[in-house]
Scaffold this motif. Structure first.
Motif, PDB file in Angstrom:
ATOM      1  N   ALA A   1       0.010   8.673  -1.811  1.00  0.00           N
ATOM      2  CA  ALA A   1       1.095   9.933  -2.498  1.00  0.00           C
ATOM      3  C   ALA A   1       2.184  11.049  -2.192  1.00  0.00           C
ATOM      4  CB  ALA A   1       0.064  11.089  -2.714  1.00  0.00           C
TER       5      ALA A   1
ATOM      6  N   ASP B   1       1.857   0.401  -9.898  1.00  0.00           N
ATOM      7  CA  ASP B   1      -0.179   1.180 -10.485  1.00  0.00           C
ATOM      8  C   ASP B   1      -0.259   3.067  -9.158  1.00  0.00           C
ATOM      9  OD1 ASP B   1      -0.986  -1.363 -10.832  1.00  0.00           O
ATOM     10  OD2 ASP B   1      -1.765  -2.160  -9.178  1.00  0.00           O
ATOM     11  N   ALA B   2       0.779   3.597  -8.431  1.00  0.00           N
ATOM     12  CA  ALA B   2       0.267   3.946  -7.661  1.00  0.00           C
ATOM     13  C   ALA B   2       0.879   4.672  -8.099  1.00  0.00           C
ATOM     14  CB  ALA B   2       0.829   4.323  -6.000  1.00  0.00           C
TER      15      ALA B   2
ATOM     16  N   GLU C   1       3.238  -4.553  -7.098  1.00  0.00           N
ATOM     17  CA  GLU C   1       2.883  -4.055  -8.030  1.00  0.00           C
ATOM     18  C   GLU C   1       2.259  -2.544  -7.726  1.00  0.00           C
ATOM     19  OE1 GLU C   1       2.135  -4.917 -11.586  1.00  0.00           O
ATOM     20  OE2 GLU C   1       3.848  -6.402 -11.741  1.00  0.00           O
TER      21      GLU C   1
ATOM     22  N   GLU D   1       1.301   4.913 -12.292  1.00  0.00           N
ATOM     23  CA  GLU D   1       0.630   5.085 -12.998  1.00  0.00           C
ATOM     24  C   GLU D   1      -0.288   5.914 -12.305  1.00  0.00           C
ATOM     25  OE1 GLU D   1      -1.862   2.256 -16.222  1.00  0.00           O
ATOM     26  OE2 GLU D   1      -0.117   1.196 -14.566  1.00  0.00           O
ATOM     27  N   THR D   2      -0.740   5.653 -11.551  1.00  0.00           N
ATOM     28  CA  THR D   2      -2.363   6.661 -11.166  1.00  0.00           C
ATOM     29  C   THR D   2      -1.978   7.795 -11.106  1.00  0.00           C
ATOM     30  OG1 THR D   2      -3.499   4.216 -10.438  1.00  0.00           O
ATOM     31  CG2 THR D   2      -4.219   6.609  -9.547  1.00  0.00           C
ATOM     32  N   LEU D   3      -1.164   8.236 -10.794  1.00  0.00           N
ATOM     33  CA  LEU D   3      -0.554   9.717 -10.338  1.00  0.00           C
ATOM     34  C   LEU D   3      -0.280  10.031 -11.609  1.00  0.00           C
ATOM     35  CD1 LEU D   3       1.036   9.167  -6.271  1.00  0.00           C
ATOM     36  CD2 LEU D   3      -0.910  10.821  -7.319  1.00  0.00           C
ATOM     37  N   GLY D   4       0.778   9.356 -12.697  1.00  0.00           N
ATOM     38  CA  GLY D   4       1.186   9.604 -13.866  1.00  0.00           C
ATOM     39  C   GLY D   4       2.385  10.139 -13.977  1.00  0.00           C
TER      40      GLY D   4
ATOM     41  N   LYS E   1       0.550  -1.120  -0.150  1.00  0.00           N
ATOM     42  CA  LYS E   1       0.451  -0.054   0.257  1.00  0.00           C
ATOM     43  C   LYS E   1       0.568   1.190   0.455  1.00  0.00           C
ATOM     44  CE  LYS E   1      -4.122   2.503   2.265  1.00  0.00           C
ATOM     45  NZ  LYS E   1      -3.749   2.398   4.533  1.00  0.00           N
TER      46      LYS E   1
END
Length: 92
Positions: free
Chosen positions: A42, A73-74, A69, A76-79, A39
């Motif tokens: 930001a 994923d985090a 992963e 990628e979510t934040l760009g 987990k």
């Protein structure tokens, strides 16, 4: 080379301890093992971004190895490209 292993939970409570551990490693090439991260918030991503910028400014390598992963994923979510926190690209 100093190795730092990230904890399973990188939430807001992990931010200060992570920053302190990274600051203690400053001045050395750094490898961050991110295999245990389940987990991530930001705030800890910001710490990793800052660390990468600091190591780059110091002319030293900082590589995040074995990214989990959830960490990927985090990002990628934040760009945020993985290369913004690590000199080497993710092998996943």
């Amino acid at each position: 080379m100093v190795t730092v292993s990230l904890p399973e939970i990188l939430d807001i409570r992990a931010t200060s301890p992570l920053a302190a551990e990274l600051l203690h490693a400053r001045g050395n090439p750094l490898m961050i093992d991110a295999s245990s991260v389940a987990k991530v918030g930001a705030q800890c991503i910001q710490v990793l971004l800052s660390a990468h910028a600091t190591w780059t400014a110091d002319g030293l390598p900082l590589n995040v190895v074995h990214p989990s992963e959830p960490l990927l994923d985090a990002l990628e979510t934040l760009g945020i490209p993985f290369t913004d926190i690590s000199e080497q690209e993710s092998t996943k």
